[in-house]
Motif scaffolding. Structure first.
Motif, mmCIF file in Angstrom:
data_model
loop_
_atom_site.group_PDB
_atom_site.id
_atom_site.type_symbol
_atom_site.label_atom_id
_atom_site.label_comp_id
_atom_site.label_asym_id
_atom_site.label_seq_id
_atom_site.Cartn_x
_atom_site.Cartn_y
_atom_site.Cartn_z
ATOM 1 N N ASN A 128 0.812 -1.212 0.000
ATOM 2 C CA ASN A 128 0.000 0.000 0.000
ATOM 3 C C ASN A 128 0.844 1.261 0.000
ATOM 4 N N TYR A 129 1.981 1.212 0.673
ATOM 5 C CA TYR A 129 2.769 2.419 0.883
ATOM 6 C C TYR A 129 3.872 2.528 -0.175
ATOM 7 N N MET A 130 3.949 3.701 -0.787
ATOM 8 C CA MET A 130 5.001 3.950 -1.768
ATOM 9 C C MET A 130 5.594 5.336 -1.558
ATOM 10 N N TYR A 131 6.865 5.475 -1.969
ATOM 11 C CA TYR A 131 7.620 6.692 -1.657
ATOM 12 C C TYR A 131 8.550 7.047 -2.813
ATOM 13 N N TRP A 132 8.803 8.327 -2.945
ATOM 14 C CA TRP A 132 9.846 8.820 -3.829
ATOM 15 C C TRP A 132 10.848 9.612 -2.997
ATOM 16 N N TYR A 133 12.124 9.212 -3.141
ATOM 17 C CA TYR A 133 13.217 9.908 -2.486
ATOM 18 C C TYR A 133 14.187 10.404 -3.560
ATOM 19 N N ALA B 248 -3.806 3.693 -2.988
ATOM 20 C CA ALA B 248 -4.289 4.206 -4.273
ATOM 21 C C ALA B 248 -5.215 5.392 -4.056
ATOM 22 N N GLY B 249 -4.957 6.452 -4.817
ATOM 23 C CA GLY B 249 -5.763 7.656 -4.736
ATOM 24 C C GLY B 249 -5.353 8.626 -3.658
ATOM 25 N N ILE B 250 -4.329 8.275 -2.869
ATOM 26 C CA ILE B 250 -3.908 9.129 -1.749
ATOM 27 C C ILE B 250 -2.425 9.449 -1.880
ATOM 28 N N THR B 251 -2.098 10.723 -1.962
ATOM 29 C CA THR B 251 -0.703 11.137 -2.002
ATOM 30 C C THR B 251 -0.499 12.324 -1.080
ATOM 31 N N ASP B 252 0.744 12.522 -0.665
ATOM 32 C CA ASP B 252 1.051 13.647 0.207
ATOM 33 C C ASP B 252 2.495 14.068 0.025
ATOM 34 N N LYS B 253 2.760 15.326 0.373
ATOM 35 C CA LYS B 253 4.101 15.879 0.206
ATOM 36 C C LYS B 253 5.044 15.371 1.280
ATOM 37 N N GLY B 254 6.305 15.238 0.856
ATOM 38 C CA GLY B 254 7.367 14.930 1.795
ATOM 39 C C GLY B 254 8.142 16.177 2.129
ATOM 40 N N GLU B 255 9.442 16.004 2.282
ATOM 41 C CA GLU B 255 10.301 17.106 2.716
ATOM 42 C C GLU B 255 10.645 18.084 1.597
ATOM 43 N N VAL B 256 10.786 17.576 0.347
ATOM 44 C CA VAL B 256 11.233 18.405 -0.773
ATOM 45 C C VAL B 256 10.329 18.231 -1.989
ATOM 46 N N PRO B 257 9.065 18.640 -1.931
ATOM 47 C CA PRO B 257 8.130 18.370 -3.024
ATOM 48 C C PRO B 257 8.128 19.376 -4.180
ATOM 49 N N ASN B 258 8.762 20.543 -3.966
ATOM 50 C CA ASN B 258 8.654 21.589 -4.976
ATOM 51 C C ASN B 258 9.272 21.174 -6.300
ATOM 52 N N GLY B 259 8.515 21.369 -7.379
ATOM 53 C CA GLY B 259 8.986 21.029 -8.723
ATOM 54 C C GLY B 259 8.583 19.639 -9.172
ATOM 55 N N TYR B 260 7.840 18.936 -8.315
ATOM 56 C CA TYR B 260 7.447 17.561 -8.614
ATOM 57 C C TYR B 260 5.943 17.385 -8.411
ATOM 58 N N ASN B 261 5.424 16.379 -9.097
ATOM 59 C CA ASN B 261 4.051 15.959 -8.859
ATOM 60 C C ASN B 261 3.979 14.441 -8.947
ATOM 61 N N VAL B 262 2.996 13.866 -8.266
ATOM 62 C CA VAL B 262 2.814 12.420 -8.293
ATOM 63 C C VAL B 262 1.335 12.101 -8.465
ATOM 64 N N THR C 134 -2.586 0.529 -7.152
ATOM 65 C CA THR C 134 -1.688 0.118 -6.077
ATOM 66 C C THR C 134 -0.264 -0.070 -6.591
ATOM 67 N N GLU C 135 -0.143 -0.546 -7.840
ATOM 68 C CA GLU C 135 1.163 -0.926 -8.358
ATOM 69 C C GLU C 135 2.036 0.248 -8.796
#
Lengths: 114, 114
Positions: free
Chosen positions: B30-35, B52-66, B71-72
């Motif tokens: 269920n959990y996925m991340y971009w570093y 699925a359908g749920i995303t949130d910002k991390g520490e450095v989100p500016n300039g990116y979108n997800v 699920t995959e």
């Protein structure tokens, strides 16, 4: 802000010696800590973890020590081998409620001399 | 199981171009991340998703979108690439919120913006 950091950027050891890699963390609310190994060109790989209710945990040739009083974490590698050469990261999970976000330290490069 | 698959492995972009970094996992996590990982540094969290359908910002989100339509898959979009986005990008997935051995990283995408 909160951060996880490492004391030394590079550690060079002789093959067969024991290695100790250190990490300092700043978030006293963190309750779960992980050590990762990253070989060149690869993603981080899990080595060992420890919860905040423990002060020591042992794996195969590796031991993690946690000192919550001084917010210090260490990774000990016994009988270091050339295959242990890599960058080692500590990570903390200060958000253990429901997200899985991790905060990584800068990393320590371990060089094993034959 | 393929684990976490990232494409492409390498990419050179010109300033102002856009691209999507692909990430797919076949572990039903269920959990996925971009570093992102800058040279000599630890990993910093860009965005994450707890399902699925749920995303949130991390520490450095500016300039990116997800987005997380399934699920995959968890693609990372760069709009108007800038030299500061030169980095190695790692996607990860996890079956739980703590990390540790349940946290699987992809092999990374090395991006250079010129």
């Amino acid at each position: 802000g909160e951060s996880v950091g490492l004391h030394l950027p590079t550690l060079s050891v002789q093959e067969g010696d024991n290695s100790i890699i250190n990490c300092a963390y700043s978030n006293s609310a963190s309750d779960y800590f992980i050590w990762y190994k990253q070989e060149s060109g690869k993603g981080p790989q899990f080595i060992i973890d420890i919860r905040s209710n423990m002060d020591k945990r042992q794996g195969q040739r590796v031991t993690v020590l946690l000192n919550k009083t001084v917010k210090h974490l260490s990774l000990q590698i016994a009988a270091t081998q050339p295959g242990d050469s890599a960058v080692y990261f500590c990570a903390e999970n200060p958000y253990s409620s429901n997200t899985g976000k991790l905060i990584f330290g800068q990393g320590t490069t371990l060089q094993v001399k034959p | 199981n393929a684990g976490v698959t990232q494409t492409p492995k390498f990419r050179i972009l010109k300033i102002g171009q856009s691209m999507t970094l692909q990430c797919t996992q076949d572990m039903n996590h269920n959990y996925m991340y971009w570093y992102r990982q800058d040279p000599g540094m630890g990993l910093k969290l860009i965005y994450y998703s707890v399902g699925a359908g749920i995303t949130d910002k991390g520490e450095v989100p500016n300039g990116y979108n997800v987005s997380r339509s399934t699920t995959e898959d968890f693609p990372l979009r760069l709009e108007l690439a800038a030299p500061s986005q030169t980095s190695v990008y790692f996607c990860a997935s996890s079956y739980g919120v703590e990390g540790g051995d349940g946290y699987t990283f992809g092999s990374g995408t090395r991006l250079t913006v010129v």
